[in-house]
Write a protein that holds these residues in place. Sequence first.
Motif, PDB file in Angstrom:
ATOM      1  N   ALA A   1       0.847  -1.190   0.000  1.00 58.91           N
ATOM      2  CA  ALA A   1       0.000   0.000   0.000  1.00 58.91           C
ATOM      3  C   ALA A   1       0.884   1.241   0.000  1.00 58.91           C
ATOM      4  O   ALA A   1       1.985   1.247   0.552  1.00 58.91           O
ATOM      5  CB  ALA A   1      -0.916   0.003   1.208  1.00 58.91           C
TER       6      ALA A   1
ATOM      7  N   LYS B   1       0.147  -4.857   3.983  1.00 60.93           N
ATOM      8  CA  LYS B   1      -1.142  -5.193   4.564  1.00 60.93           C
ATOM      9  C   LYS B   1      -1.311  -6.707   4.539  1.00 60.93           C
ATOM     10  O   LYS B   1      -0.839  -7.385   3.622  1.00 60.93           O
ATOM     11  CB  LYS B   1      -2.273  -4.549   3.753  1.00 60.93           C
ATOM     12  CG  LYS B   1      -2.262  -3.029   3.798  1.00 60.93           C
ATOM     13  CD  LYS B   1      -3.290  -2.435   2.871  1.00 60.93           C
ATOM     14  CE  LYS B   1      -4.696  -2.814   3.247  1.00 60.93           C
ATOM     15  NZ  LYS B   1      -5.157  -2.194   4.519  1.00 60.93           N
TER      16      LYS B   1
ATOM     17  N   THR C   1      -7.252  -8.130   5.813  1.00 60.10           N
ATOM     18  CA  THR C   1      -7.845  -6.806   5.621  1.00 60.10           C
ATOM     19  C   THR C   1      -8.848  -6.763   4.479  1.00 60.10           C
ATOM     20  O   THR C   1      -9.682  -5.863   4.419  1.00 60.10           O
ATOM     21  CB  THR C   1      -6.751  -5.754   5.351  1.00 60.10           C
ATOM     22  OG1 THR C   1      -6.072  -6.071   4.127  1.00 60.10           O
ATOM     23  CG2 THR C   1      -5.740  -5.715   6.485  1.00 60.10           C
TER      24      THR C   1
ATOM     25  N   GLU D   1      -8.835   3.657  -4.460  1.00 65.51           N
ATOM     26  CA  GLU D   1      -7.504   3.434  -5.020  1.00 65.51           C
ATOM     27  C   GLU D   1      -7.545   2.447  -6.186  1.00 65.51           C
ATOM     28  O   GLU D   1      -8.267   1.440  -6.141  1.00 65.51           O
ATOM     29  CB  GLU D   1      -6.563   2.878  -3.948  1.00 65.51           C
ATOM     30  CG  GLU D   1      -6.492   3.727  -2.697  1.00 65.51           C
ATOM     31  CD  GLU D   1      -5.313   3.396  -1.805  1.00 65.51           C
ATOM     32  OE1 GLU D   1      -4.332   2.818  -2.311  1.00 65.51           O
ATOM     33  OE2 GLU D   1      -5.388   3.713  -0.601  1.00 65.51           O
TER      34      GLU D   1
ATOM     35  N   ALA E   1      -9.829  -0.788  -4.962  1.00 69.10           N
ATOM     36  CA  ALA E   1      -9.705  -0.994  -3.521  1.00 69.10           C
ATOM     37  C   ALA E   1     -10.182   0.257  -2.793  1.00 69.10           C
ATOM     38  O   ALA E   1     -10.032   1.376  -3.292  1.00 69.10           O
ATOM     39  CB  ALA E   1      -8.262  -1.309  -3.132  1.00 69.10           C
TER      40      ALA E   1
ATOM     41  N   ASP F   1      -9.318   1.546   0.753  1.00 67.35           N
ATOM     42  CA  ASP F   1      -8.443   1.269   1.889  1.00 67.35           C
ATOM     43  C   ASP F   1      -8.732   2.241   3.027  1.00 67.35           C
ATOM     44  O   ASP F   1      -8.076   3.274   3.169  1.00 67.35           O
ATOM     45  CB  ASP F   1      -6.980   1.356   1.445  1.00 67.35           C
ATOM     46  CG  ASP F   1      -6.032   0.788   2.471  1.00 67.35           C
ATOM     47  OD1 ASP F   1      -6.490   0.041   3.345  1.00 67.35           O
ATOM     48  OD2 ASP F   1      -4.823   1.083   2.386  1.00 67.35           O
TER      49      ASP F   1
ATOM     50  N   LYS G   1      -4.177   0.332   9.367  1.00 72.02           N
ATOM     51  CA  LYS G   1      -4.259  -0.257   8.033  1.00 72.02           C
ATOM     52  C   LYS G   1      -4.291  -1.778   7.992  1.00 72.02           C
ATOM     53  O   LYS G   1      -4.290  -2.352   6.898  1.00 72.02           O
ATOM     54  CB  LYS G   1      -3.072   0.237   7.194  1.00 72.02           C
ATOM     55  CG  LYS G   1      -3.141   1.715   6.830  1.00 72.02           C
ATOM     56  CD  LYS G   1      -4.288   1.982   5.860  1.00 72.02           C
ATOM     57  CE  LYS G   1      -4.240   3.402   5.336  1.00 72.02           C
ATOM     58  NZ  LYS G   1      -5.304   3.650   4.335  1.00 72.02           N
ATOM     59  N   ASN G   2      -4.327  -2.448   9.125  1.00 71.69           N
ATOM     60  CA  ASN G   2      -4.342  -3.908   9.107  1.00 71.69           C
ATOM     61  C   ASN G   2      -5.487  -4.503   9.915  1.00 71.69           C
ATOM     62  O   ASN G   2      -5.401  -5.599  10.445  1.00 71.69           O
ATOM     63  CB  ASN G   2      -2.997  -4.461   9.580  1.00 71.69           C
ATOM     64  CG  ASN G   2      -1.995  -4.520   8.453  1.00 71.69           C
ATOM     65  OD1 ASN G   2      -1.976  -5.473   7.679  1.00 71.69           O
ATOM     66  ND2 ASN G   2      -1.174  -3.488   8.328  1.00 71.69           N
TER      67      ASN G   2
ATOM     68  N   CYS H   1     -10.976  -4.103   6.566  1.00 74.15           N
ATOM     69  CA  CYS H   1     -10.854  -2.652   6.408  1.00 74.15           C
ATOM     70  C   CYS H   1     -10.561  -2.232   4.975  1.00 74.15           C
ATOM     71  O   CYS H   1     -10.480  -1.038   4.687  1.00 74.15           O
ATOM     72  CB  CYS H   1      -9.783  -2.094   7.347  1.00 74.15           C
ATOM     73  SG  CYS H   1      -8.091  -2.483   6.863  1.00 74.15           S
ATOM     74  N   THR H   2     -10.427  -3.219   4.069  1.00 76.26           N
ATOM     75  CA  THR H   2     -10.094  -2.883   2.690  1.00 76.26           C
ATOM     76  C   THR H   2     -10.985  -3.661   1.721  1.00 76.26           C
ATOM     77  O   THR H   2     -10.614  -4.743   1.246  1.00 76.26           O
ATOM     78  CB  THR H   2      -8.613  -3.160   2.384  1.00 76.26           C
ATOM     79  OG1 THR H   2      -7.807  -2.502   3.353  1.00 76.26           O
ATOM     80  CG2 THR H   2      -8.239  -2.644   0.998  1.00 76.26           C
TER      81      THR H   2
ATOM     82  N   LEU I   1      -1.542  -1.195  -4.057  1.00 76.49           N
ATOM     83  CA  LEU I   1      -2.556  -0.155  -3.899  1.00 76.49           C
ATOM     84  C   LEU I   1      -1.877   1.189  -4.106  1.00 76.49           C
ATOM     85  O   LEU I   1      -0.928   1.517  -3.396  1.00 76.49           O
ATOM     86  CB  LEU I   1      -3.201  -0.227  -2.518  1.00 76.49           C
ATOM     87  CG  LEU I   1      -3.768  -1.584  -2.085  1.00 76.49           C
ATOM     88  CD1 LEU I   1      -4.476  -1.451  -0.744  1.00 76.49           C
ATOM     89  CD2 LEU I   1      -4.704  -2.152  -3.126  1.00 76.49           C
TER      90      LEU I   1
END
Length: 246
Positions: free
Chosen positions: A48, A73, A77, A99, A126, A128, A146-147, A151-152, A213
């Motif tokens: 990412a 990531k 996720t 993204e 994506a 993110d 971000k993990n 969440c993505t 990403l």
Amino acid sequence: MKHGRVAYKGQIHHVVELEGRIQTEIGSVVNEEDVVWLPPIVPSTIFALGLNYADHANELSFKAPEEPLLFLKGPNTLVGHKGETIRPSDVTFMHYECELAVVIGRSGRNIKQSDAYDYVAGYTIANDYALRDYLENYYRPNFRVKNRDMCTPIGPWLVDKEDIKDPMNLKLYTYVNGKKTQEGSTKNMIFSIPFLIEYLSSFMTLNKNDIILTGTPKGAVDTKVGDVIVTEIEGIGKLENTIIAD
């Protein structure tokens, strides 16, 4: 061609788009509402990129970076089209990030920019999400930002690279509950797709189903429980996601 993965009648299927419907590898043709969407590929490494659009860096009061700001990531996720993403109860600012996701098609090391697209399988969308409350600083996003599980959102389709004439000139949009809140173009990336592939492969091997990403333009807006977020990229499609409570 557009490729995807879905769960249908208790099995996972590889599917393609057929005149607005979904065709499985065994020939069944079904509607989008009949399936559970999965990420379009089983990922290898997920890279990412932070602050890859100057206007986004500016809205966060940061200077544009001089080299890529990359982080990794986990596969936990990712969640498919029409999936749900949790907003933690203690968060005050959770925003989407539309993204362009680049999917690597074959292994390579020390890839030159001029050859970079030879290593691309295709492109997907994506979203993110970022949780600003948990951010230690914008140059080193931590795991809690971000993990997080689901969440993505990613998908719904992986579009063959041959079907995207110029990935560095695609419009990006985000809609919150039907209202457009973000608009940009991949032409405004600071670091292009070929640059990123050369950069990453200069110190590590890129492998099939690695995902890059590529960052988001300006237009970060806080999202609330119950919001339906649609991220769209020209030529690739629309990715829908719903925010739910912790």
